[in-house]
Design a protein around this motif. Structure first.
Motif, PDB file in Angstrom:
ATOM      1  N   PHE A 255       7.468   5.869  -3.402  1.00 38.71           N
ATOM      2  CA  PHE A 255       7.465   5.266  -2.416  1.00 38.71           C
ATOM      3  C   PHE A 255       7.439   6.496  -0.824  1.00 38.71           C
ATOM      4  N   LYS A 256       6.441   6.330  -0.013  1.00 43.69           N
ATOM      5  CA  LYS A 256       7.331   6.816   0.849  1.00 43.69           C
ATOM      6  C   LYS A 256       6.574   6.247   2.251  1.00 43.69           C
ATOM      7  N   VAL A 257       8.026   6.080   3.068  1.00 43.00           N
ATOM      8  CA  VAL A 257       8.045   5.108   3.310  1.00 43.00           C
ATOM      9  C   VAL A 257       7.098   5.343   5.178  1.00 43.00           C
ATOM     10  N   PRO A 258       6.358   4.547   5.246  1.00 42.38           N
ATOM     11  CA  PRO A 258       5.356   4.345   5.978  1.00 42.38           C
ATOM     12  C   PRO A 258       5.625   4.075   7.791  1.00 42.38           C
ATOM     13  N   PRO A 259       4.566   4.818   8.996  1.00 43.21           N
ATOM     14  CA  PRO A 259       5.299   3.524   9.997  1.00 43.21           C
ATOM     15  C   PRO A 259       5.581   2.032  10.197  1.00 43.21           C
ATOM     16  N   ARG A 260       4.758   1.493   9.573  1.00 44.41           N
ATOM     17  CA  ARG A 260       4.362   0.022   9.567  1.00 44.41           C
ATOM     18  C   ARG A 260       5.342  -0.628   8.765  1.00 44.41           C
ATOM     19  N   LEU A 261       6.724   0.135   8.257  1.00 45.19           N
ATOM     20  CA  LEU A 261       7.402  -0.071   7.526  1.00 45.19           C
ATOM     21  C   LEU A 261       9.068  -0.300   8.525  1.00 45.19           C
TER      22      LEU A 261
ATOM     23  N   ARG B 140       0.712  -1.274  -0.018  1.00 39.82           N
ATOM     24  CA  ARG B 140       0.317   0.252  -0.026  1.00 39.82           C
ATOM     25  C   ARG B 140       1.160   1.592  -0.212  1.00 39.82           C
ATOM     26  N   GLY B 141       0.676   2.524  -1.242  1.00 42.09           N
ATOM     27  CA  GLY B 141       1.232   3.801  -1.218  1.00 42.09           C
ATOM     28  C   GLY B 141       2.451   3.829  -1.902  1.00 42.09           C
ATOM     29  N   ILE B 142       2.561   2.799  -2.802  1.00 45.48           N
ATOM     30  CA  ILE B 142       3.452   2.459  -3.971  1.00 45.48           C
ATOM     31  C   ILE B 142       2.325   3.081  -4.959  1.00 45.48           C
ATOM     32  N   ARG B 143       2.925   4.506  -6.205  1.00 42.37           N
ATOM     33  CA  ARG B 143       2.287   4.903  -6.672  1.00 42.37           C
ATOM     34  C   ARG B 143       3.688   4.636  -7.592  1.00 42.37           C
ATOM     35  N   VAL B 144       2.939   4.434  -9.418  1.00 40.17           N
ATOM     36  CA  VAL B 144       3.431   3.300 -10.911  1.00 40.17           C
ATOM     37  C   VAL B 144       3.758   5.435 -11.153  1.00 40.17           C
ATOM     38  N   ASP B 145       4.573   5.666 -11.039  1.00 37.45           N
ATOM     39  CA  ASP B 145       4.776   6.956 -12.228  1.00 37.45           C
ATOM     40  C   ASP B 145       5.202   6.878 -13.010  1.00 37.45           C
ATOM     41  N   ARG B 146       5.138   5.572 -14.204  1.00 34.28           N
ATOM     42  CA  ARG B 146       6.033   5.205 -15.525  1.00 34.28           C
ATOM     43  C   ARG B 146       6.362   3.980 -15.969  1.00 34.28           C
ATOM     44  N   VAL B 147       5.944   3.736 -16.745  1.00 32.56           N
ATOM     45  CA  VAL B 147       5.633   1.919 -16.972  1.00 32.56           C
ATOM     46  C   VAL B 147       6.709   1.759 -18.261  1.00 32.56           C
ATOM     47  N   GLU B 148       7.496   1.133 -19.231  1.00 29.19           N
ATOM     48  CA  GLU B 148       7.209   1.142 -20.331  1.00 29.19           C
ATOM     49  C   GLU B 148       8.408  -0.664 -20.517  1.00 29.19           C
ATOM     50  N   PRO B 149       8.122  -0.916 -22.001  1.00 27.75           N
ATOM     51  CA  PRO B 149       8.647  -2.521 -22.108  1.00 27.75           C
ATOM     52  C   PRO B 149       9.956  -2.553 -21.207  1.00 27.75           C
ATOM     53  N   GLY B 150      10.121  -3.510 -20.431  1.00 29.01           N
ATOM     54  CA  GLY B 150      11.503  -3.481 -19.551  1.00 29.01           C
ATOM     55  C   GLY B 150      11.853  -2.584 -18.713  1.00 29.01           C
ATOM     56  N   PHE B 151      10.696  -1.272 -18.451  1.00 30.16           N
ATOM     57  CA  PHE B 151      11.188  -0.221 -16.786  1.00 30.16           C
ATOM     58  C   PHE B 151       9.563  -0.664 -16.833  1.00 30.16           C
TER      59      PHE B 151
ATOM     60  N   THR C  51      20.247   4.164   4.738  1.00 27.55           N
ATOM     61  CA  THR C  51      18.796   3.903   4.748  1.00 27.55           C
ATOM     62  C   THR C  51      18.245   5.364   4.573  1.00 27.55           C
ATOM     63  N   ALA C  52      16.935   4.777   4.677  1.00 27.45           N
ATOM     64  CA  ALA C  52      15.751   5.434   4.690  1.00 27.45           C
ATOM     65  C   ALA C  52      15.304   5.762   5.874  1.00 27.45           C
ATOM     66  N   ARG C  53      14.434   6.729   6.453  1.00 22.74           N
ATOM     67  CA  ARG C  53      13.752   6.872   7.521  1.00 22.74           C
ATOM     68  C   ARG C  53      12.313   7.213   7.458  1.00 22.74           C
ATOM     69  N   LEU C  54      11.466   6.788   8.233  1.00 22.66           N
ATOM     70  CA  LEU C  54      10.360   7.309   8.583  1.00 22.66           C
ATOM     71  C   LEU C  54       9.566   8.688   7.496  1.00 22.66           C
ATOM     72  N   ASN C  55       8.728   8.576   6.519  1.00 27.64           N
ATOM     73  CA  ASN C  55       8.414   9.390   6.222  1.00 27.64           C
ATOM     74  C   ASN C  55       8.960  10.165   4.737  1.00 27.64           C
ATOM     75  N   ASP C  56       9.829   9.787   3.959  1.00 29.49           N
ATOM     76  CA  ASP C  56      11.536   9.745   3.272  1.00 29.49           C
ATOM     77  C   ASP C  56      10.409   9.329   2.102  1.00 29.49           C
ATOM     78  N   GLU C  57      10.783   9.442   1.121  1.00 31.44           N
ATOM     79  CA  GLU C  57      10.231   9.312  -0.146  1.00 31.44           C
ATOM     80  C   GLU C  57      11.251   9.111  -1.271  1.00 31.44           C
ATOM     81  N   LEU C  58      11.120   7.363  -1.498  1.00 35.48           N
ATOM     82  CA  LEU C  58      11.808   7.104  -2.587  1.00 35.48           C
ATOM     83  C   LEU C  58      11.551   7.005  -3.163  1.00 35.48           C
ATOM     84  N   GLU C  59      12.751   6.816  -4.621  1.00 37.82           N
ATOM     85  CA  GLU C  59      12.353   6.720  -5.916  1.00 37.82           C
ATOM     86  C   GLU C  59      12.839   5.229  -5.989  1.00 37.82           C
ATOM     87  N   ILE C  60      11.868   4.255  -6.660  1.00 42.46           N
ATOM     88  CA  ILE C  60      12.189   2.809  -7.179  1.00 42.46           C
ATOM     89  C   ILE C  60      12.112   2.491  -9.186  1.00 42.46           C
ATOM     90  N   THR C  61      13.096   2.370  -9.036  1.00 38.80           N
ATOM     91  CA  THR C  61      13.462   2.032 -10.415  1.00 38.80           C
ATOM     92  C   THR C  61      13.605   0.475 -10.781  1.00 38.80           C
TER      93      THR C  61
END
Length: 158
Positions: free
Chosen positions: A57-63, A41-52, A107-117
Motif C-alpha cells: 500500500f502506498k500512502v495517498p494524500p487523502r489518508l 483504493r490502492g491496496i495491492r494483494v501480493d500473496r494469499v495463503e490459508p491463514g495469511f 510513522t509513515a509519510r505521504l507516498n511511503d510504500e508499506l508492506e502489510i501482512t
C-alpha cells in the motif's frame, strides 16, 4: 479549549475539498461503497495463503494528516480490513470486529510504500484472532502492529 477548536477547524482548502466530493448512492454487490473507494483504493494483494495475507500500500494524500503523516485512523482502518480479510470465507457473511489493539510504533509519510501482512492467530467457535503488521517497505521499520478479534455467528444446528 480554544486552542483545540482552532486546531480542529478545517482550512478553506480542506472545506473546499470536502465540498467537491460526490457520493453516489451505494448499491450493495454492484459497486464499491464510498468507504471502500476512499479508504481501500490502492491496496495491492501480493500473496494469499490459508491463514495469511500480504499486501502493499502506498500512502495517498487523502489518508494523511495536516503534517503529511499517515493518519492513525487510516492505520486502524487497514488493521480492521486486512485483519478481517485473512479470515473471510467467500459466500459467508463478514465477521464483526469485537476488539482491536494497535501499537503505533513509528510513522509513515505521504507516498511511503508499506508492506502489510496479516495472519490468523487462532480460531475457536465463532471467534477469530488475527495480527496485522505494517512496515515501511524501503526501511523495514515497523509502523504499527495490530491485534484484531472478530466474531461470526455460526448457523443454528436446529
Amino acid at each position: 479549549m480554544e486552542k483545540a477548536k482552532r486546531f480542529l477547524k478545517p482550512t478553506n482548502e480542506e472545506s473546499e475539498s470536502v465540498a467537491r466530493l460526490s457520493v453516489p448512492v451505494h448499491q450493495i454487490g454492484v459497486n464499491s461503497s464510498f468507504y471502500e473507494y476512499f479508504s481501500l483504493r490502492g491496496i495491492r494483494v501480493d500473496r494469499v495463503e490459508p491463514g495469511f495475507v500480504a499486501c502493499t500500500f502506498k500512502v495517498p494524500p487523502r489518508l494523511t494528516d495536516r503534517t503529511g503523516k499517515f493518519a492513525s485512523g487510516a492505520i486502524a482502518n487497514l488493521v480492521d480490513e486486512v485483519g478481517g480479510a485473512v479470515i473471510h470465507v467467500e459466500g459467508l457473511p463478514m465477521n464483526v470486529s469485537v476488539d482491536m489493539s494497535i501499537s503505533y510504533l513509528s510513522t509513515a509519510r505521504l507516498n511511503d510504500e508499506l508492506e502489510i501482512t496479516s495472519r490468523v492467530l487462532g480460531q475457536r467457535g465463532g471467534y477469530s484472532g488475527t495480527i496485522v503488521l505494517l512496515r515501511n517497505k524501503a526501511t523495514g521499520e515497523v509502523i504499527a502492529e495490530g491485534r484484531h478479534s472478530l466474531f461470526r455467528q455460526h448457523a443454528s444446528k436446529i
